[in-house]
Design an enzyme around this catalytic site. Sequence first.
Site, PDB file in Angstrom:
ATOM      1  N   HIS A  98       0.845  -1.192   0.000  1.00 39.64           N
ATOM      2  CA  HIS A  98       0.000   0.000   0.000  1.00 39.64           C
ATOM      3  C   HIS A  98       0.875   1.235   0.000  1.00 39.64           C
ATOM      4  O   HIS A  98       1.933   1.260   0.652  1.00 39.64           O
ATOM      5  CB  HIS A  98      -0.911   0.003   1.241  1.00 39.64           C
ATOM      6  N   ASP A 106      -7.832  -3.898  -0.626  1.00 43.42           N
ATOM      7  CA  ASP A 106      -8.401  -4.007  -1.966  1.00 43.42           C
ATOM      8  C   ASP A 106      -8.401  -5.456  -2.456  1.00 43.42           C
ATOM      9  O   ASP A 106      -9.321  -5.882  -3.152  1.00 43.42           O
ATOM     10  CB  ASP A 106      -7.625  -3.122  -2.944  1.00 43.42           C
TER      11      ASP A 106
END
Length: 436
Positions: free
Chosen positions: A312, A370
């Site tokens: 991330h 995600d």
Amino acid sequence: MDASQSNAPKSATLTIGDESWELPILNGTIGPDVIDIAKLYGQTGKFTYDPGFTSTASCESQITYIDGDEGVLLYRGYPIEQLAEPGDFLETCYLLLYGELPTAAQKADFDYRVTRHTMVHEQMSRFFHGFRRDAHPMSVLVASVGALSAFYHDSTDISDPQQRMIASIRMIAKIPTLAAMAYKYSIGQPFVYPKNELDYASNFLRMCFSVPCEEYKVNPILSRAIDRIFILHADHEQNASTSTVRLAGSSGANPFACIAAGIACLWGPAHGGANEAALKMLGEIGSVDRIPEFINRAKDKNDPFRLMGFGHRVYKNYDPRAKIMQRTCHEVLGELGIKDDPLLDIAVELERIALQDEYFVERKLYPNIDFYSGITLRALGFPTSMFTVLFALARTVGWIGQWKEMIEDPSQRIGRPRQLYTGATQRDYIPIARRK
């Protein structure tokens, strides 16, 4: 307490040539100190250059705090883990809007107000029929949210605190209805009206998946899963879409227009489309047998292939939301007993390898939110075209909280970033007949 008064005054010295200037250093309650450059141009005649504003604080906020190095996400000081497990989405909405967790009486009142605003004006259904039948649900959502200002004139005066709050409640309540209508329109099914006896998440699932010809019973495990997804996506500090909402709001635009602007920004694949990209990657891998091939490609610096849904930009440690999303994902898969979906098989095996492989563990390339949310939403029955719509639904409360905070901040000014100009210097116009 204003951040500039929270500690003893400190300053930084900027030296350019033979001249020096003292710049104040502001202290937040947690997080890094901030050099105040608001008067830099006036004092020095110079700007700073910071593409993407990654080293620039654009505002003072008390809503969300992220420590990417430690893997921490706080809503109003509360760790995301503590909010997502025992609470529900509307409790998080109350917290983000008002700054404190509600009492039982406050929660009941807030739930009632949101539930009684879930219907949209009946003329909105005719508005939807103006779209092509194959219109992307995000394009429909952007337009329909922006159009709310044409239907609710009594809550667009941003100088009136009461109207600001009415608009806030309306958007939290009506976005699920509009999102479900966008989905139903995209698949050619009739719109389903909200039902006041259901909770927020259950109502949304029913509006998406029920049909008039048969009774629909909401599965509480699936409802809890979607509610948790909403909590995990409710706010994430000054990201691109939130900054867009604040920038639009700084001009005095009505709240519906500001949230529509945020939705448009979220639509970008680099922002809200990450879970869709992760599923697309799983489709590219194709089968469990090919996972080692793609793992090797991901490790090859000369290969452009990248594993989507791993690591991330903000979190250099494990994404705290991913831990919760991982459990939620496996709860949903276990409840639905899905055994014949090749993409989900690939995802489960890829997750197992990535959590054990030295290469990924050393680089902290853990599966992020995600990765798990894409798998979960697919298992729940949503097409990939709806993923960003659901993200927008969840993030609406964060946008509203940030917009409301900005409006009430006396130091707020209209956004006007500067630029480093590298174009042509001044030149004279040449009539077209003389140009070569």
